[in-house]
Every structure is written in C-alpha cells, then in structure tokens.
Write an enzyme that holds these catalytic residues in place. Structure first.
Site, mmCIF file in Angstrom:
data_model
loop_
_atom_site.group_PDB
_atom_site.id
_atom_site.type_symbol
_atom_site.label_atom_id
_atom_site.label_comp_id
_atom_site.label_asym_id
_atom_site.label_seq_id
_atom_site.Cartn_x
_atom_site.Cartn_y
_atom_site.Cartn_z
ATOM 1 N N ASP A 1 85.452 -23.785 -37.207
ATOM 2 C CA ASP A 1 84.624 -23.148 -36.243
ATOM 3 C C ASP A 1 83.645 -24.212 -35.368
ATOM 4 O O ASP A 1 83.031 -25.029 -35.912
ATOM 5 C CB ASP A 1 83.464 -22.252 -36.868
ATOM 6 C CG ASP A 1 82.853 -21.146 -35.794
ATOM 7 O OD1 ASP A 1 83.420 -20.810 -34.875
ATOM 8 O OD2 ASP A 1 81.765 -20.813 -36.396
ATOM 9 N N HIS A 2 83.648 -23.779 -33.861
ATOM 10 C CA HIS A 2 82.843 -24.540 -32.967
ATOM 11 C C HIS A 2 82.873 -25.997 -33.165
ATOM 12 O O HIS A 2 81.922 -26.496 -33.297
ATOM 13 C CB HIS A 2 81.532 -24.062 -33.062
ATOM 14 C CG HIS A 2 81.205 -22.742 -32.245
ATOM 15 N ND1 HIS A 2 80.934 -22.705 -31.013
ATOM 16 C CD2 HIS A 2 80.910 -21.568 -32.671
ATOM 17 C CE1 HIS A 2 80.697 -21.488 -30.287
ATOM 18 N NE2 HIS A 2 80.719 -20.929 -31.452
ATOM 19 N N HIS B 1 81.986 -14.043 -31.236
ATOM 20 C CA HIS B 1 81.023 -14.850 -31.676
ATOM 21 C C HIS B 1 79.644 -13.940 -31.517
ATOM 22 O O HIS B 1 79.414 -12.935 -30.796
ATOM 23 C CB HIS B 1 80.865 -16.182 -31.048
ATOM 24 C CG HIS B 1 82.184 -17.146 -31.448
ATOM 25 N ND1 HIS B 1 82.169 -18.224 -32.043
ATOM 26 C CD2 HIS B 1 83.418 -16.613 -31.414
ATOM 27 C CE1 HIS B 1 83.306 -18.674 -32.360
ATOM 28 N NE2 HIS B 1 84.043 -17.867 -31.717
ATOM 29 N N ASN C 1 83.294 -12.903 -35.880
ATOM 30 C CA ASN C 1 82.537 -13.962 -36.606
ATOM 31 C C ASN C 1 81.020 -13.340 -36.946
ATOM 32 O O ASN C 1 80.472 -12.904 -36.120
ATOM 33 C CB ASN C 1 82.639 -15.223 -35.970
ATOM 34 C CG ASN C 1 83.970 -15.756 -35.597
ATOM 35 O OD1 ASN C 1 84.798 -15.349 -35.786
ATOM 36 N ND2 ASN C 1 83.689 -17.009 -35.051
ATOM 37 N N VAL C 2 80.861 -13.633 -38.178
ATOM 38 C CA VAL C 2 79.413 -13.460 -38.676
ATOM 39 C C VAL C 2 78.929 -14.587 -39.545
ATOM 40 O O VAL C 2 79.764 -14.910 -40.540
ATOM 41 C CB VAL C 2 79.548 -11.924 -39.613
ATOM 42 C CG1 VAL C 2 78.027 -11.681 -40.097
ATOM 43 C CG2 VAL C 2 79.961 -11.045 -38.890
ATOM 44 N N GLU D 1 87.250 -21.180 -26.539
ATOM 45 C CA GLU D 1 86.079 -20.383 -25.774
ATOM 46 C C GLU D 1 85.905 -20.409 -24.678
ATOM 47 O O GLU D 1 85.982 -21.693 -23.749
ATOM 48 C CB GLU D 1 84.595 -20.531 -26.374
ATOM 49 C CG GLU D 1 83.403 -19.907 -26.233
ATOM 50 C CD GLU D 1 82.228 -20.239 -26.875
ATOM 51 O OE1 GLU D 1 82.458 -20.192 -28.080
ATOM 52 O OE2 GLU D 1 81.127 -20.862 -26.214
ATOM 53 N N THR E 1 74.868 -15.665 -39.399
ATOM 54 C CA THR E 1 73.269 -15.349 -39.501
ATOM 55 C C THR E 1 73.141 -14.216 -40.286
ATOM 56 O O THR E 1 72.235 -14.353 -41.310
ATOM 57 C CB THR E 1 72.471 -15.264 -38.073
ATOM 58 O OG1 THR E 1 73.053 -16.642 -37.411
ATOM 59 C CG2 THR E 1 71.247 -15.231 -38.219
#
Length: 284
Positions: free
Chosen positions: A83-84, A205, A227-228, A135, A230
C-alpha cells in the site's frame, strides 16, 4: 490454502456488487487478527503493508515474509498487497516477493511523470500476473501532503488508466487518511461518474473516517476495494489500554497484545460483513 490473487478477489467482488475489505498490517499480531476475521466470516480479505510499515520494521522482507506466511497458511481467501509505495523500487521488490498486488503512489507527481513511472511498475508486474493499483486526485490528509478538497476528475482518470494499464484506481471522493472520527462525506455522485468512466475497480482510501451506512452506499455507487487502517489501529490500542488498566502488574507482553489482536479480529469481521452486505438487496 495458497495466497489468493488480488485480481480475482476484485473481480469476484465486482460480480457480486460487494466491497472487498483491505486492512493494513502493522505487525504480526494485526496480520493474525485480520486472517482470523476472514476465517470467521468466510469472506476474503486483503492484507496491506504500507511504505510507512516497511520503514518501521527496517525493511520490506521481514514483515513481508511474515505476512505472506500468515496468509498462505490460512483457510480463508487472503491476498497480500503493498500500500502507498512512493518508491517504485519498493513496489518492484514486493512483486518479486510474491505479493498479489502493489500500489504505486505517484499522486504527488505531475500527471505525465506519474504515468511514466506507473507504467514501469505495471510492466514489471505483468511478468508475474500481479495487479497494480495507482492513485489519481490526491487523497486528503496523509502527512499533510494532500489537500482534503482535491477530487478525482473522471475524464482524467479514464485517460490515466488507459495510458498506464493499472488494474485498480484509488480515487479522491471526500475521504481523508488518518481520521479518528467517522464524519467524512464521500461524494456518491462523483463515485458513480468515476465508475462509468473508469474500466477498473475503484478503491477508497481513508475509509476510517466514513460512517458505516455511507460506506455501504459508496460500494453500491461503484467502490470496490475499501481500505481501513486507523479505525482498526484504534481498536487495537483501546483494547491494550483496557487490558493494562485491568492488569497493572502484567509483564508478559503477549497478554495485552492478545487483547489487541482479539479486538481487531472482532471489528475486522464486522467490517467484512458490512462491506459484503452492500451486494444484498436493501429491500429484501
């Protein structure tokens, strides 16, 4: 069961009109919790390792190999995703390690440079059948790098997907990373327009800041991968605090880490079922 290809899980979610939960791994305990949630619900899950997670662990290989092993030995359908990744070389390494998908995040770059670097990652991924997520239209709030008011333009998104060959696209529709309150208002109309314009699954996101009912409506409007991070991190931390408060003399870290792991498994299972419910007839 062997690792599930992310592309297949996305295709199945699209066909069933349900969301696919993609949850971030911070350490081994969260990987175990997320797999437990998938096994409990019988629903697929994507385990995600972010570039920040890789930095925390001092490199990709140790946490990647541990996460891949947890996924590979599960009875559930589990995919592993990077991710990212703003470093394209990190994405290439994840592909070589056997990840089912990688996200190359060139959203800070000018459009043409983002396209060129993303195409490089896509070309390498194609040799292994790995899906690449990208993205466009910066998602707000991540380390102050993105403006929350940014939105993805459908025409530009369609052009970007056509020029890069990515298999999934993360879009900016009103959510923001690292939110601890679920008050974000995602734009359902924009999601629907993006779904019509873009031929690949859409990714949300910053889902931690979006309420349950709006997440379901977002999936019904065209979101697929949700996407989860936090929100689940908060569950983990809250449970550990409660465990330590109740047992102030404890010294074995496994005791309170188990409490955090159990809390994440419980909430992740609930979210998987919530996302799956989007494919059911709300009237029947």
């Amino acid at each position: 069961m062997t690792l599930a290809p992310t592309r297949r899980l996305l295709d199945e979610a699209v066909a069933a009109r349900r969301g696919l939960g993609a949850f971030n791994v911070l350490h081994l305990e969260t990987a175990e919790a997320l797999v437990a949630a998938a096994e409990q619900t019988g629903l697929p899950v994507v385990l995600q390792l972010s570039e920040n997670c890789v930095k925390f662990h001092g490199g990709l290989d140790p946490i990647a190999r541990a996460t891949l092993a947890v996924a590979d030995t599960s009875s559930a359908q589990v995919a592993v995703h990077l991710d990212h990744a703003e470093d394209p070389d990190l994405a290439l390494r994840a592909i070589d390690l056997g990840f089912g998908s990688v996200m190359y995040d060139g959203a800070k770059l000018p459009f043409e440079q983002n396209v060129a670097t993303t195409r490089r990652v896509v070309a390498h991924a194609a040799t292994s059948g790995v899906l690449v997520e990208a993205e466009l239209g910066e998602i707000g709030g991540k380390d102050g790098a993105h403006a929350p008011g940014v939105r993805t333009d459908p025409d530009e998104a369609a052009r970007f997907v056509d020029e890069t060959g990515v298999g999934a696209l993360a879009v900016a529709v009103g959510s923001s990373h690292a939110m601890t309150e679920r008050v974000a208002a995602i734009d359902l109309g924009l999601i629907a327009r993006l779904r019509s314009a873009v031929p690949v699954p859409l990714v949300l996101h910053g889902s931690s800041g979006v309420a349950d009912d709006l997440l379901v409506e977002g999936i019904r409007s065209g979101l697929v991968k949700v996407n989860v991070s936090t929100h689940l991190n908060a569950q983990f931390t809250r449970a550990i605090r409660a465990s330590l408060d109740a047992n102030p003399a404890v010294v074995d870290s496994r005791t309170y880490l188990a409490a955090g792991r159990d809390a994440v498994a419980l909430e992740a299972a609930r979210l998987l079922e919530l996302f799956g419910s989007a494919g059911k007839d709300p009237n029947g």
